[in-house]
Write a protein that holds these residues in place. Structure first.
Motif, mmCIF file in Angstrom:
data_model
loop_
_atom_site.group_PDB
_atom_site.id
_atom_site.type_symbol
_atom_site.label_atom_id
_atom_site.label_comp_id
_atom_site.label_asym_id
_atom_site.label_seq_id
_atom_site.Cartn_x
_atom_site.Cartn_y
_atom_site.Cartn_z
ATOM 1 N N ALA A 332 -10.415 0.939 -14.449
ATOM 2 C CA ALA A 332 -10.183 0.149 -14.891
ATOM 3 C C ALA A 332 -9.168 -0.639 -15.532
ATOM 4 N N SER A 333 -8.296 -0.307 -15.871
ATOM 5 C CA SER A 333 -6.653 -0.398 -16.169
ATOM 6 C C SER A 333 -5.682 0.422 -16.740
ATOM 7 N N PHE A 334 -4.448 0.103 -16.236
ATOM 8 C CA PHE A 334 -3.309 0.817 -16.480
ATOM 9 C C PHE A 334 -3.057 0.905 -17.979
ATOM 10 N N VAL A 335 -2.639 2.089 -18.544
ATOM 11 C CA VAL A 335 -2.389 2.320 -19.693
ATOM 12 C C VAL A 335 -0.805 2.948 -19.816
ATOM 13 N N ARG A 336 0.008 1.675 -20.877
ATOM 14 C CA ARG A 336 1.173 1.900 -21.118
ATOM 15 C C ARG A 336 1.891 2.331 -21.835
ATOM 16 N N THR A 337 2.836 2.995 -21.997
ATOM 17 C CA THR A 337 3.644 3.592 -24.025
ATOM 18 C C THR A 337 4.903 2.263 -23.793
ATOM 19 N N GLY A 338 4.951 1.614 -24.691
ATOM 20 C CA GLY A 338 6.140 0.320 -24.621
ATOM 21 C C GLY A 338 6.370 0.358 -22.622
ATOM 22 N N ASP A 339 7.389 0.365 -21.849
ATOM 23 C CA ASP A 339 6.768 -0.050 -20.426
ATOM 24 C C ASP A 339 6.653 0.362 -20.130
ATOM 25 N N LYS A 340 6.752 1.676 -19.991
ATOM 26 C CA LYS A 340 6.976 3.148 -19.164
ATOM 27 C C LYS A 340 5.215 2.990 -18.940
ATOM 28 N N LEU A 341 4.330 3.053 -17.353
ATOM 29 C CA LEU A 341 3.155 3.582 -17.374
ATOM 30 C C LEU A 341 3.512 5.298 -17.909
ATOM 31 N N ALA A 342 1.524 5.015 -18.241
ATOM 32 C CA ALA A 342 1.399 6.256 -18.694
ATOM 33 C C ALA A 342 -0.096 7.113 -18.169
ATOM 34 N N ALA A 343 -0.661 6.432 -17.729
ATOM 35 C CA ALA A 343 -2.381 6.808 -17.093
ATOM 36 C C ALA A 343 -2.908 5.506 -16.840
ATOM 37 N N VAL A 344 -3.820 5.877 -15.779
ATOM 38 C CA VAL A 344 -4.815 5.100 -15.316
ATOM 39 C C VAL A 344 -6.199 5.951 -15.894
ATOM 40 N N ALA A 345 -6.156 4.156 -16.576
ATOM 41 C CA ALA A 345 -7.601 4.503 -17.625
ATOM 42 C C ALA A 345 -9.011 3.941 -16.461
ATOM 43 N N LEU A 346 -10.643 5.276 -16.389
ATOM 44 C CA LEU A 346 -11.293 5.010 -15.651
ATOM 45 C C LEU A 346 -12.105 4.081 -16.041
ATOM 46 N N ALA A 347 -13.215 3.353 -15.638
ATOM 47 C CA ALA A 347 -14.352 2.705 -16.340
ATOM 48 C C ALA A 347 -15.339 3.791 -16.649
ATOM 49 N N ASP A 348 -15.914 4.678 -16.604
ATOM 50 C CA ASP A 348 -16.152 6.097 -17.128
ATOM 51 C C ASP A 348 -15.431 6.462 -18.099
ATOM 52 N N GLY A 349 -14.339 6.385 -18.480
ATOM 53 C CA GLY A 349 -14.085 6.788 -19.995
ATOM 54 C C GLY A 349 -12.296 7.670 -19.886
#
Ligand SMILES: Cc1cc2nc3c(=O)[nH]c(=O)nc-3n(C[C@H](O)[C@H](O)[C@H](O)COP(=O)(O)OP(=O)(O)OC[C@H]3O[C@@H](n4cnc5c(N)ncnc54)[C@H](O)[C@@H]3O)c2cc1C
Ligand code: SF4
Length: 443
Positions: A332-349
Motif C-alpha cells: 500500500a505504501s513505503f514507510v521511511r524513518t527520515g530518508d531511510k526506508l523502514a518497511a513496506v506497509a500492506l493493504a491489510d495493515g
C-alpha cells in the motif's frame, strides 16, 4: 582492445556470486555423455525451442569430438553457449529426457554438456571458423538492439555473406544476457564471450546509438535492404503507491543491472530486503540477495503460492537459501524513518520491515518505437505483431522477434532471430547453402 567487450567494470557485486553449475571437467563430461541412450525420436529435441540435435552433440562429446559437437549445437542455435547456461532446462530439454519417467537415474544434464562443448571451442579459439562462411553478397542488414534475438539474426546473416550492423542504445551490447541474467547461471563475462564470438562471424556492433533518437527508422530503411527489430521490453513497471520514488526502492531490472554492472555498488547496511512480485525475475532477485549474504530476504506476493507464475523449482531453491514467502501481500505504501526506508506497509495493515525493496512486477512495452517503423503493427498490449514462423511484418523490409513480440526466454529469442534470418535471406534472394542447415531447416 574491443570497445564492445571491454566496457565491463572490474568491481562488480555479481562477482561475489558463485556459478551454480560450473563447467564439467573432461572426464565427468564424457561419463555423463555416455549415459545418453541416443533415443531414435528423442523427446529432448522436440522440447528444445531451437531443435538442437541433442543426442548427436552428446554422442560427439562421448567420442572426444568437441569441435563436431559444438558445430552441431551452433548450427541450430548460434546462442548455444548462453542457452546452455540460462535455459530453464527443467521445463525444456532436461524435463523431457526419458530418464525422468524411470525414477532410477537422474535425467541427462543436457545444458551442462552443451556448455562444455561450446566453452571448449571458445577457449581453444576455433569457434570463429566452425561454421562455413559464404562470400560477401552486397546485401546490407541492420538489427536494432543487440540482445539475443538480434545477435542470432545478425550472426546467421553474416555467415551468409551479408554486411550486418547491430545498433545498441546502451554503452554495452548483449541485452539482458549481460544486464539481467542471474550471475549464478551466467555472469556478464560469459555473455561477453559469446558476444565476441558473434562479432568474430563478421557482425559490426555500434553501441550508444538509440534508434528513434540518434537515427530514424526511415533512415535505416533507406540505407539497408532489411531491418530486424529486436529491442526487447521497456523499463520496470511501477506499483504506483506512495513513497515508491524515494531512496531504497528499485525496479527489478534496474536493481539487477546495478548489481551486475555498476562499479563498486555494494549492499552496505542492508540486513532486511523485500522483493515484490511472483515471476521469475522476482525469484532471481531474492536468490541473488540471499547469495550476497543479506540475512533476511522476503518475497511478497499478492496472491498465494499456487498462483505464482515463477518456476516452482526456482522457488524451492530460494527457500533452501533461506528466503521466506509472504502470501496475500498487497503493498500500500513505503514507510521511511527520515530518508531511510523502514518497511513496506500492506493493504491489510501488516508491515514488512526492510532496508531495501526491489519491485519486480514486469516491464513496459516498446510499442511506440515499434510502430514508428512504417507499416509495423502492435497488439493492444504494445507487443510487435510479426508472423510467428518468420518474423515478417506489414512492412516488407522489416522483421521482428524476441521479447518485443512477447517472448520470455533467451532460447526463444535465439529461435526468433534464426527464423527471421532465414526469412530475410529468402526475401533477399540468398540461396540456402548445403552446409548452412539453419537456413534450410523447418524449425
Ligand atoms: C532479470 C531477468 C532475468 C532473466 N533470466 C533469464 C534466464 O535465466 N533464462 C532465460 O532464458 N531468460 C531469462 N530472461 C529473459 C531473457 O533475458 C529475454 O527473453 C531475452 O534477453 C530477450 O532477448 P531480446 O533480444 O528480445 O531482448 P533484450 O535482451 O532485452 O535485448 C534488447 C536490446 O535492445 C536494446 N534497445 C532497446 N531499444 C533500443 C533502441 N531504441 N535503439 C537501440 N537499441 C535498443 C536494449 O538496450 C537491449 O540491449 C530474463 C529476463 C530478465 C528481465
Ligand atoms: S538450447 Fe536450451 S532447451 Fe535447447 S537443448 Fe540447449 S539447454 Fe536445452
Amino acid at each position: 582492445m574491443n570497445p564492445v567487450t571491454s566496457a565491463l567494470p572490474a568491481q562488480r557485486l555479481e562477482s561475489h556470486i558463485a556459478d551454480s553449475k560450473p563447467n564439467y571437467i573432461p572426464g565427468d563430461a564424457v561419463a555423463e555423455a555416455n549415459r545418453c541412450l541416443y533415443c531414435h525420436d528423442a523427446p529432448c529435441v522436440t522440447a528444445c525451442p531451437t531443435g538442437i540435435d541433442i543426442p548427436t552433440f552428446i554422442r560427439k562429446i562421448g567420442t572426444g569430438n568437441l569441435t563436431g559437437s559444438a558445430r552441431t549445437i551452433l548450427s541450430a542455435n548460434l546462442l548455444g553457449y548462453s542457452c546452455a547456461r540460462v535455459c530453464p532446462v527443467e521445463a525444456l530439454c532436461v524435463g523431457a529426457c526419458v530418464y525422468n519417467a524411470w525414477h532410477r537415474n537422474p535425467p541427462i544434464q543436457i545444458g551442462r554438456l552443451q556448455r562444455f562443448a561450446v566453452e571448449s571451442v571458445f577457449a581453444n579459439g576455433s569457434a570463429a571458423t566452425l561454421l562455413s562462411k559464404a562470400a560477401p553478397n552486397g546485401k546490407k542488414v541492420v538489427c536494432v538492439g543487440a540482445g539475443p534475438a538480434s545477435l542470432a539474426c545478425a550472426g546467421y546473416l553474416a555467415l551468409e555473406g551479408c554486411s550486418v550492423t547491430l545498433l545498441e542504445k546502451r554503452a554495452i551490447a548483449g541485452g539482458l544476457n549481460v544486464t539481467g541474467v542471474a550471475p549464478y547461471k551466467m555472469d556478464a563475462t560469459g555473455a561477453l564471450a559469446e558476444l565476441a564470438y558473434i562479432q568474430s562471424l563478421g557482425v559490426t556492433i555500434q553501441t550508444g546509438v538509440e534508434v528513434g533518437k540518434d537515427v530514424t527508422p526511415e533512415q535505416l530503411l533507406k540505407d539497408h535492404d532489411a531491418v530486424f527489430v529486436g529491442v526487447g521490453l521497456g523499463g520496470d513497471s511501477k506499483l504506483g503507491i506512495p513513497g515508491e520514488a524515494g531512496p531504497g526502492v528499485f525496479g527489478g531490472v534496474e536493481w539487477v543491472e546495478k548489481m551486475k554492472l555498476e562499479s563498486g555498488y555494494a549492499l552496505e547496511g542492508v540486513r532486511r530486503a523485500v522483493v515484490i512480485g511472483g515471476g521469475n525475475t522476482a525469484i532471481d532477485v531474492v536468490r541473488e540477495l540471499a547469495k550476497l549474504g543479506v540475512p533476511d530476504v522476503a518475497l511478497l506476493y499478492r496472491r498465494t503460492e499456487a498462483d505464482m507464475p515463477g518456476y516452482r523449482h526456482e522457488l524451492e531453491l530460494a527457500r533452501k537459501e533461506g528466503v521466506r514467502l509472504v502470501e496475500r501481500a498487497v503493498p500500500a505504501s513505503f514507510v521511511r524513518t527520515g530518508d531511510k526506508l523502514a518497511a513496506v506497509a500492506l493493504a491489510d495493515g501488516r508491515e514488512v520491515a526492510c532496508d531495501l525493496c526491489v519491485v519486480a512486477i514486469g516491464q513496459g512495452k516498446l510499442g511506440a518505437l515499434v510502430s514508428s517503423f512504417p507499416g509495423v503493427a502492435t497488439s493492444d498490449k504494445g507487443l510487435a505483431l510479426g508472423e510467428p514462423m518468420t518474423g515478417t511484418t506489414g512492412n516488407p523490409k522489416v522483421w521482428v522477434g524476441g521479447d518485443v513480440t512477447g517472448g520470455e526466454l533467451v532460447v526463444t529469442a535465439a529461435q526468433d532471430g534464426k527464423r527471421a534470418a532465414r526469412s530475410i535471406a529468402a526475401a533477399l534472394g540468398i540461396k540456402a547453402r548445403e552446409n548452412a542447415p539453419y537456413l534450410a531447416g523447418h524449425r
